[in-house]
Design a protein around this motif. Structure first.
Motif, PDB file in Angstrom:
ATOM      1  N   ASN A   1       0.630  -1.083  -0.291  1.00  5.75           N
ATOM      2  CA  ASN A   1       0.136   0.157  -0.584  1.00  5.75           C
ATOM      3  C   ASN A   1       0.724   1.093  -0.246  1.00  5.75           C
ATOM      4  O   ASN A   1       1.533   1.143   0.724  1.00  5.75           O
ATOM      5  CB  ASN A   1      -1.059   0.056   2.071  1.00  5.75           C
ATOM      6  CG  ASN A   1      -1.422   1.128   1.680  1.00  5.75           C
ATOM      7  OD1 ASN A   1      -1.016   2.187   2.042  1.00  5.75           O
ATOM      8  ND2 ASN A   1      -3.523   1.661   1.063  1.00  5.75           N
ATOM      9  N   GLY A   2       0.814   2.308  -1.136  1.00 12.38           N
ATOM     10  CA  GLY A   2       1.450   3.294  -0.984  1.00 12.38           C
ATOM     11  C   GLY A   2       2.206   4.163   0.193  1.00 12.38           C
ATOM     12  O   GLY A   2       3.704   4.600   0.810  1.00 12.38           O
ATOM     13  N   LEU A   3       1.090   4.454   1.062  1.00 11.60           N
ATOM     14  CA  LEU A   3       0.979   5.130   2.442  1.00 11.60           C
ATOM     15  C   LEU A   3       2.128   4.109   3.353  1.00 11.60           C
ATOM     16  O   LEU A   3       3.222   4.310   3.960  1.00 11.60           O
ATOM     17  CB  LEU A   3       0.590   6.063   3.071  1.00 11.60           C
ATOM     18  CG  LEU A   3       0.364   6.152   4.266  1.00 11.60           C
ATOM     19  CD1 LEU A   3       1.134   7.590   3.959  1.00 11.60           C
ATOM     20  CD2 LEU A   3      -0.970   7.165   4.979  1.00 11.60           C
ATOM     21  N   SER A   4       1.905   3.010   3.392  1.00 12.65           N
ATOM     22  CA  SER A   4       1.645   2.123   4.290  1.00 12.65           C
ATOM     23  C   SER A   4       4.166   1.934   3.965  1.00 12.65           C
ATOM     24  O   SER A   4       4.367   1.875   4.645  1.00 12.65           O
ATOM     25  CB  SER A   4       1.496   1.009   4.586  1.00 12.65           C
ATOM     26  OG  SER A   4       0.323   1.049   5.504  1.00 12.65           O
ATOM     27  N   ASP A   5       4.138   1.424   2.493  1.00 11.21           N
ATOM     28  CA  ASP A   5       5.308   0.893   2.399  1.00 11.21           C
ATOM     29  C   ASP A   5       5.569   2.228   2.096  1.00 11.21           C
ATOM     30  O   ASP A   5       7.320   2.672   2.699  1.00 11.21           O
ATOM     31  CB  ASP A   5       5.415   0.802   0.988  1.00 11.21           C
ATOM     32  CG  ASP A   5       4.836  -0.536  -0.023  1.00 11.21           C
ATOM     33  OD1 ASP A   5       4.200  -1.060   1.151  1.00 11.21           O
ATOM     34  OD2 ASP A   5       4.372  -1.255  -0.680  1.00 11.21           O
ATOM     35  N   ALA A   6       5.305   3.401   1.981  1.00 14.90           N
ATOM     36  CA  ALA A   6       6.469   5.139   2.323  1.00 14.90           C
ATOM     37  C   ALA A   6       6.721   5.180   3.750  1.00 14.90           C
ATOM     38  O   ALA A   6       8.571   5.183   4.126  1.00 14.90           O
ATOM     39  CB  ALA A   6       5.523   6.121   1.782  1.00 14.90           C
TER      40      ALA A   6
END
Length: 278
Positions: free
Chosen positions: A162-167
């Motif tokens: 997930n874009g935010l979790s991975d960031a």
């Protein structure tokens, strides 16, 4: 000569759909000295997200209050506002080449790649000696975010995609390594119009998707299984377009080759020849 860096930097992670179009973007703003989170944002991009992608099932697996359902232009305008608000000049990403090429609107910023430093024992002293390295210090296999965090953080760590979790996880890795932001290699995007045009996109999508799949398989399997090629079938089910991908794989342990449905591999990474399981 030392580089001058602003007090805040950004970490960005992008997820794409089956057409290699951006369907979500996660961004985290952090303090350049202690790497603490200052601000963050998450954008689910319409209509691109409706096409579906490998990680569509986790598009909303994050803080619901941070989700913005919007167009690509709206997402990029808000991101640019965050970058300007916090006076950001540098953007970090894991495998920055991919994220940077997906976001040509942000090519005016300095992009830095986390991967080369994170996957090298000379810059990431947390990597265990039991790993196999090239003479340059680079890990021979398993250089993805998930595998590196399993090596230096927690053995049971799983990347959500997930874009935010991975960031946020990429920022965690940066904090664990502890290097100054200027230690991360700059990525200078080629100003090729091909990434800004949708004409002739089919061959580019095919090549990009193959490279993305190779990266994903290597990351999931820690280098124990490698992707050789893939094939895709497209069907219409109840008026919806459904993609089915099959992988041609090779086991790094026994050299055995086989073909497997992509979804099946993601559920169980097991070589049918020697039984090796990651």
């Amino acid at each position: 000569m030392n580089e001058i860096l602003n007090d805040c930097f950004a970490v960005i992670d992008v997820e794409t759909n089956w057409n290699n179009e951006v369907m979500s973007i996660g961004i985290v703003l952090a303090d350049v000295f202690d790497f603490d989170v200052i601000d963050k944002g998450y954008y689910i991009v319409y209509p691109e997200c409706k096409t579906g992608g490998l990680y569509s099932h986790v598009l909303r697996s994050t803080d619901k209050e941070l989700i913005r359902d919007c167009s690509r232009n709206e997402a990029l305008n808000h991101i640019c506002g965050l970058l300007k608000k916090h006076n950001v000049s540098d953007i970090l990403a894991y495998n920055a080449q991919f994220d940077c090429k997906c976001l040509p609107e942000l090519h005016g910023y300095t992009w830095r790649d986390i991967l080369p430093a994170a996957a090298n024992r000379n810059t990431n002293v947390l990597l265990p000696d039991s790993c196999e390295f090239f003479s340059t210090g680079l890990l021979k296999r398993g250089r993805g975010l998930e595998n590196v965090l399993r090596l230096v953080y927690r053995r049971d760590y799983q990347e959500i995609h997930n874009g935010l979790s991975d960031a946020l996880d990429e920022l965690l890795l940066v904090k664990l390594i502890g290097l100054p932001i200027t230690s991360y290699r700059k990525y200078n995007p080629k100003q090729a119009s091909v990434y800004l045009q949708k004409k002739s996109a089919s061959k580019i999508r095919e090549s990009s998707l193959l490279n993305a799949y190779k990266y994903v398989v290597d990351e999931l399997c820690g280098g124990s299984v490698r992707l050789i090629s893939y094939s895709r079938t497209v069907d219409k089910i109840n008026g919806e377009t459904v993609f089915t991908d099959s992988f041609d794989l090779i086991c790094s342990r026994c050299g055995g080759k086989w073909t497997q449905d992509a979804d099946a591999l993601f559920k169980e990474r097991k070589c049918p020849h020697c039984g090796y399981l990651k």
